[in-house]
Design a protein around this motif. Structure first.
Motif, PDB file in Angstrom:
ATOM      1  N   LEU A  74      -3.491   3.843  -2.365  1.00 16.48           N
ATOM      2  CA  LEU A  74      -3.752   2.532  -2.963  1.00 16.48           C
ATOM      3  C   LEU A  74      -2.964   1.463  -2.219  1.00 16.48           C
ATOM      4  O   LEU A  74      -2.085   1.772  -1.435  1.00 16.48           O
ATOM      5  CB  LEU A  74      -3.403   2.515  -4.443  1.00 16.48           C
ATOM      6  N   THR A 122      -4.760 -10.472  -8.290  1.00 16.29           N
ATOM      7  CA  THR A 122      -5.088  -9.224  -7.588  1.00 16.29           C
ATOM      8  C   THR A 122      -4.981  -8.037  -8.554  1.00 16.29           C
ATOM      9  O   THR A 122      -4.175  -7.120  -8.320  1.00 16.29           O
ATOM     10  CB  THR A 122      -4.167  -9.003  -6.377  1.00 16.29           C
ATOM     11  N   GLU A 150      -5.553  -0.790 -15.313  1.00 17.45           N
ATOM     12  CA  GLU A 150      -6.708  -1.605 -15.690  1.00 17.45           C
ATOM     13  C   GLU A 150      -7.869  -0.702 -16.113  1.00 17.45           C
ATOM     14  O   GLU A 150      -8.628  -1.038 -17.019  1.00 17.45           O
ATOM     15  CB  GLU A 150      -7.125  -2.501 -14.523  1.00 17.45           C
ATOM     16  N   SER A 151      -8.016   0.442 -15.452  1.00 16.42           N
ATOM     17  CA  SER A 151      -9.040   1.402 -15.841  1.00 16.42           C
ATOM     18  C   SER A 151      -8.753   1.965 -17.237  1.00 16.42           C
ATOM     19  O   SER A 151      -9.674   2.128 -18.052  1.00 16.42           O
ATOM     20  CB  SER A 151      -9.101   2.539 -14.820  1.00 16.42           C
ATOM     21  N   ASN A 204       0.837  -1.198   0.000  1.00 16.53           N
ATOM     22  CA  ASN A 204       0.000   0.000   0.000  1.00 16.53           C
ATOM     23  C   ASN A 204       0.875   1.253   0.000  1.00 16.53           C
ATOM     24  O   ASN A 204       1.877   1.323   0.715  1.00 16.53           O
ATOM     25  CB  ASN A 204      -0.924   0.008   1.216  1.00 16.53           C
ATOM     26  N   ASP A 216       2.347  -6.934 -12.998  1.00 13.69           N
ATOM     27  CA  ASP A 216       1.891  -8.249 -12.571  1.00 13.69           C
ATOM     28  C   ASP A 216       3.047  -9.226 -12.739  1.00 13.69           C
ATOM     29  O   ASP A 216       4.207  -8.820 -12.822  1.00 13.69           O
ATOM     30  CB  ASP A 216       0.633  -8.670 -13.340  1.00 13.69           C
ATOM     31  N   ASN A 238      -6.767  -5.590  -8.858  1.00  7.51           N
ATOM     32  CA  ASN A 238      -7.143  -4.328  -8.224  1.00  7.51           C
ATOM     33  C   ASN A 238      -5.922  -3.531  -7.761  1.00  7.51           C
ATOM     34  O   ASN A 238      -5.993  -2.309  -7.604  1.00  7.51           O
ATOM     35  CB  ASN A 238      -8.062  -4.590  -7.029  1.00  7.51           C
ATOM     36  N   LEU A 239      -4.791  -4.210  -7.567  1.00 13.80           N
ATOM     37  CA  LEU A 239      -3.568  -3.506  -7.181  1.00 13.80           C
ATOM     38  C   LEU A 239      -2.929  -2.798  -8.367  1.00 13.80           C
ATOM     39  O   LEU A 239      -1.991  -2.026  -8.202  1.00 13.80           O
ATOM     40  CB  LEU A 239      -2.582  -4.473  -6.525  1.00 13.80           C
ATOM     41  N   ASN A 240      -3.406  -3.087  -9.563  1.00 11.72           N
ATOM     42  CA  ASN A 240      -2.989  -2.385 -10.771  1.00 11.72           C
ATOM     43  C   ASN A 240      -4.185  -1.634 -11.351  1.00 11.72           C
ATOM     44  O   ASN A 240      -4.367  -1.554 -12.562  1.00 11.72           O
ATOM     45  CB  ASN A 240      -2.454  -3.374 -11.817  1.00 11.72           C
ATOM     46  N   ALA A 241      -5.007  -1.085 -10.465  1.00 12.91           N
ATOM     47  CA  ALA A 241      -6.331  -0.594 -10.854  1.00 12.91           C
ATOM     48  C   ALA A 241      -6.279   0.536 -11.871  1.00 12.91           C
ATOM     49  O   ALA A 241      -7.166   0.643 -12.727  1.00 12.91           O
ATOM     50  CB  ALA A 241      -7.085  -0.129  -9.605  1.00 12.91           C
ATOM     51  N   HIS A 242      -5.265   1.389 -11.818  1.00 15.36           N
ATOM     52  CA  HIS A 242      -5.253   2.569 -12.677  1.00 15.36           C
ATOM     53  C   HIS A 242      -4.996   2.196 -14.136  1.00 15.36           C
ATOM     54  O   HIS A 242      -5.669   2.705 -15.037  1.00 15.36           O
ATOM     55  CB  HIS A 242      -4.209   3.561 -12.173  1.00 15.36           C
TER      56      HIS A 242
END
Length: 240
Positions: free
Chosen positions: A240, A166, A174-175, A60, A138, A168-172
């Motif tokens: 994050l 996971t 991925e967005s 985080n 990843d 979501n830990l690479n959420a930006h």
């Protein structure tokens, strides 16, 4: 068992298979040999190798400015006219959401990841600075390759990898991929690789320079970055 009692006792199941084929003309593959050795409890102990570059687990973070944390990932695209896929590998700044650099190609290897990272460092003018961004990826083969890890070490950047399953830990990034899929891939049927390259390149330029981003005061990433530097909009933190 006769082989293991003789001078072939130092062999593993792969070399035992070769001996069985050559000495006894047996039709046997390595999988069958492995199963027999396991049943007879004569498998050689597996060698333990120590990775040269141990994995650093993503943790985080609280991001206060650009060039603190970059996310690097790959998105596939389909070329209908040629019935094959192409790759887009992009580097995205978590704070200002800019796609700093990218690679588009019919293949995507560790060397391409290394080259893309180096270009991104030069573009942001942090290649030779003491403080460099953390790189988050990843566990794809491009990012665990020796050439990519050696490049990170040479450039003195910290490379951290998210645990499996996971995203979501690479959420930006991925967005960004979701926007790319919705606004670009689904609206075009690529006929050739050249067609795909041109359209995706144009979309990335639009994304950086003109696309309104809700989390950036409704500004495009490039405009937001300039206005933050000029203190025309307030800065913020990303957790994050």
């Amino acid at each position: 068992m006769e082989l293991m009692a003789g001078e072939e006792s130092a062999y593993g199941y792969r070399k035992l298979r070769i001996c069985l084929q050559r000495k006894h003309q047996l039709i046997i593959n390595k999988k069958k040999t492995y199963r027999l050795c396991k049943e007879l409890d004569i498998l050689m102990p597996q060698r333990q190798t120590k990775p040269r570059y141990p994995r650093r687990i993503a943790r985080n973070r609280t991001i206060h400015r650009s060039n603190e944390l970059w996310e690097l990932d790959i998105k596939y695209g389909y070329i209908a006219g040629e019935d094959r896929f192409f790759y887009l590998m992009a580097v995205l700044d978590v704070y200002d959401r800019s796609v700093i650099d990218y690679h588009i190609g019919l293949n995507c290897e560790g060397k391409h990841a290394a080259q893309t990272l180096q270009r991104a460092l030069w573009k942001r003018k942090v290649y030779q600075t003491e403080k460099k961004p953390v790189i988050r990826t990843d566990n794809g083969p491009q990012f665990i390759s020796r050439i990519f890890e050696e490049t990170c070490e040479h450039c003195q950047v910290e490379h951290e990898r998210i645990p499996p399953k996971t995203p979501n830990l690479n959420a930006h990034i991925e967005s960004f991929h979701a926007s790319l899929e919705r606004d670009c891939y689904q609206k075009h049927e690529f006929t050739t690789y050249h067609d795909a390259y041109q359209i995706v390149t144009e979309y990335i330029d639009f994304y950086n320079q003109r696309r309104i981003h809700g989390s950036l005061y409704d500004l495009p990433p490039a405009t937001f970055r300039r206005q933050v530097a000029a203190r025309q909009v307030p800065s913020f933190t990303v957790t994050l």
